[in-house]
Scaffold this active site. Structure first.
Site, mmCIF file in Angstrom:
data_model
loop_
_atom_site.group_PDB
_atom_site.id
_atom_site.type_symbol
_atom_site.label_atom_id
_atom_site.label_comp_id
_atom_site.label_asym_id
_atom_site.label_seq_id
_atom_site.Cartn_x
_atom_site.Cartn_y
_atom_site.Cartn_z
ATOM 1 N N LYS A 38 0.711 -1.109 0.040
ATOM 2 C CA LYS A 38 -0.027 -0.067 -0.025
ATOM 3 C C LYS A 38 0.962 1.415 0.133
ATOM 4 O O LYS A 38 2.217 1.174 0.176
ATOM 5 C CB LYS A 38 -0.859 0.188 1.234
ATOM 6 N N ARG A 136 -10.232 1.519 15.417
ATOM 7 C CA ARG A 136 -10.417 1.914 13.926
ATOM 8 C C ARG A 136 -11.460 1.064 13.310
ATOM 9 O O ARG A 136 -12.793 1.043 13.605
ATOM 10 C CB ARG A 136 -9.150 2.054 13.473
ATOM 11 N N HIS A 165 -5.607 -6.096 13.929
ATOM 12 C CA HIS A 165 -4.562 -5.189 13.794
ATOM 13 C C HIS A 165 -3.891 -4.572 15.258
ATOM 14 O O HIS A 165 -4.846 -4.247 16.192
ATOM 15 C CB HIS A 165 -4.993 -4.001 12.960
ATOM 16 N N ARG A 221 1.638 -10.328 7.806
ATOM 17 C CA ARG A 221 1.619 -9.145 6.837
ATOM 18 C C ARG A 221 2.683 -8.132 6.936
ATOM 19 O O ARG A 221 2.782 -7.222 7.596
ATOM 20 C CB ARG A 221 0.291 -8.538 7.008
ATOM 21 N N TYR A 265 14.277 32.069 2.160
ATOM 22 C CA TYR A 265 12.919 32.698 2.491
ATOM 23 C C TYR A 265 13.240 33.185 4.063
ATOM 24 O O TYR A 265 13.514 32.356 4.666
ATOM 25 C CB TYR A 265 11.970 31.902 2.201
ATOM 26 N N CYS A 312 12.939 25.072 0.471
ATOM 27 C CA CYS A 312 11.793 25.580 -0.309
ATOM 28 C C CYS A 312 11.264 24.663 -1.086
ATOM 29 O O CYS A 312 11.424 23.412 -0.921
ATOM 30 C CB CYS A 312 12.504 26.652 -1.471
ATOM 31 N N MET A 313 10.242 25.040 -2.018
ATOM 32 C CA MET A 313 9.438 23.925 -2.672
ATOM 33 C C MET A 313 10.260 23.127 -3.508
ATOM 34 O O MET A 313 10.058 21.850 -3.625
ATOM 35 C CB MET A 313 8.284 24.597 -3.321
ATOM 36 N N ASP A 314 11.229 23.796 -4.310
ATOM 37 C CA ASP A 314 11.903 23.021 -5.097
ATOM 38 C C ASP A 314 13.507 23.024 -4.900
ATOM 39 O O ASP A 314 14.326 22.574 -5.723
ATOM 40 C CB ASP A 314 11.636 23.758 -6.748
#
Length: 378
Positions: A38, A136, A165, A221, A265, A312-314
């Site tokens: 998953k 859950r 679980h 699992r 920044y 930063c983002m990039d």
């Protein structure tokens, strides 16, 4: 496969297969093994990892959602796929059409299946989840008999498994684990007293595979251990598994600046000396957390270089002043090893107060995964 993108997640498939073989060796040949893939195989790439798992002795794949199962079917995978987080009404038809095995624990899910299976000639296999303390998904003890009666009144629905679980997923609380397993065993006895035999009981996650043999039941699992990391409570133990992912990039730019220069920044970092700043083309859009601002490290030239200023983002800036002969284009490792130094997902998780699962899953889809068939690290 090569990539022109400067940031890549390199996936060592032999290491993954070796980790899977360790699980098989540990549990023996008789128990079933469900490889949990998953969340894009914990960030490693669900389809190639699933294909690698199925080249070994596994009995099926575990996903969270129907759409993940459909992605595997579209990739040509025909082996059993267990959808562990349930499904919604509108997903029922696709689930049945593509022969996905749902985990169910709500009467409405039974009704949705009955509505769609009326004209089908084959039986539909399901696993039932019991809430033994997670709070859950899952049936509570009092809900089990009426739910099983409703299942029995649906001739097209066949119970293939019973699962639960662990709430304490690291199994650091032995009393809690014992209590949950006792509830699980009681659920099994309740169902078998209704003259229903369940082929597969399963509850064991990675921690249980490593430390609680009584929880192995009929199937295990494994999740995080397949990707080279033990659960955090066992991170110091000598376990023969190897990390599968290396996250690396290359120096995009080098900039020598005088003392008193602010970086990135918000001007949260100011150089105290003349400094050589390396700009890396990776940021929080790639899954390199903004929380590493002014506290993270990367490996360059086999040495640790500190992150300076805000991520930063990039882009991310690091102080490369102490790295000898550093050049533009040099490799920088964010997760993995370089020379004698290692930045593991375990270490990174501890520094951020989280778990290695989150570090690995955070690597975004913008980062290409390159699958290597090289040697397994010793």
């Amino acid at each position: 496969m090569t990539s022109r993108h400067p940031t890549i997640a390199e996936i060592n498939l032999p290491a993954f297969r070796q980790n899977l073989r360790f699980v098989r060796q540990r549990i023996g040949p008789r128990r079933a093994l469900l490889a949990v893939v998953k969340a894009n195989a914990y960030g490693h790439g669900m389809i190639p990892i699933s294909q690698a798992a199925l080249s070994e002795t596994v009995q099926g794949l575990g996903v969270a959602f129907v759409e993940e199962g459909l992605q595997l079917r579209r990739a040509g995978i025909t082996q059993p796929i267990l959808v562990m987080a349930g499904f919604l009404s509108e997903e029922t038809e696709a689930l049945l059409e593509h022969d996905l095995t749902p985990v169910i624990s709500h009467p409405d899910q039974l009704d949705w299946l009955k509505q769609k299976t009326g004209r089908m000639t084959r039986r539909i296999g399901v696993h039932i989840k019991i809430d033994t303390g997670m709070g859950r998904l899952g049936l509570l003890e009092k809900e089990i008999p009426p739910f099983i009666e409703r299942t029995r009144s649906s001739p097209k629905i066949e119970i293939l498994g019973l699962m639960s679980h662990f709430a304490d997923d690291d199994l650091t609380d032995g009393r809690s684990a014992d209590d949950q397993m006792a509830r699980f065993e009681n659920a099994r006895k309740t169902i078998e007293a209704m003259e229903i035999k369940i082929p597969l009981l399963h509850m064991a996650n990675s921690a249980a595979i490593l430390s609680l043999e009584r929880a192995w039941f009929d199937m295990v699992r494994p999740g995080i251990m397949l990707y080279g990391y033990p659960p955090p409570s066992l991170s110091g133990a000598a376990i023969p598994i190897n990390p599968v992912m290396t996250l690396k990039t290359r120096i995009m730019h080098l900039k020598r600046v005088p003392a008193g220069t602010s970086i990135s920044y918000g001007r949260t970092f100011t150089t105290r000396r003349e400094s050589l700043i390396a700009i890396l083309p990776v940021g929080y859009a790639d899954g390199y957390s903004r929380a590493w601002s002014n506290r993270g490290q990367v490996l360059i030239g086999g040495r640790r270089a500190p992150v300076v200023g805000r991520v930063c983002m990039d882009m991310t800036m690091v102080d490369a002043t102490e790295i000898p002969a550093v050049r533009m284009g040099d490799e920088a490792v964010l997760i993995g090893s370089q020379g004698s130094e290692t930045l593991s997902a375990d270490e990174l998780a501890r520094q951020l107060g989280t778990i290695p699962y989150e570090i690995l899953c955070a690597v975004s889809s913008r980062v290409p995964r390159l699958y290597r068939e090289g040697a397994v690290p010793s």
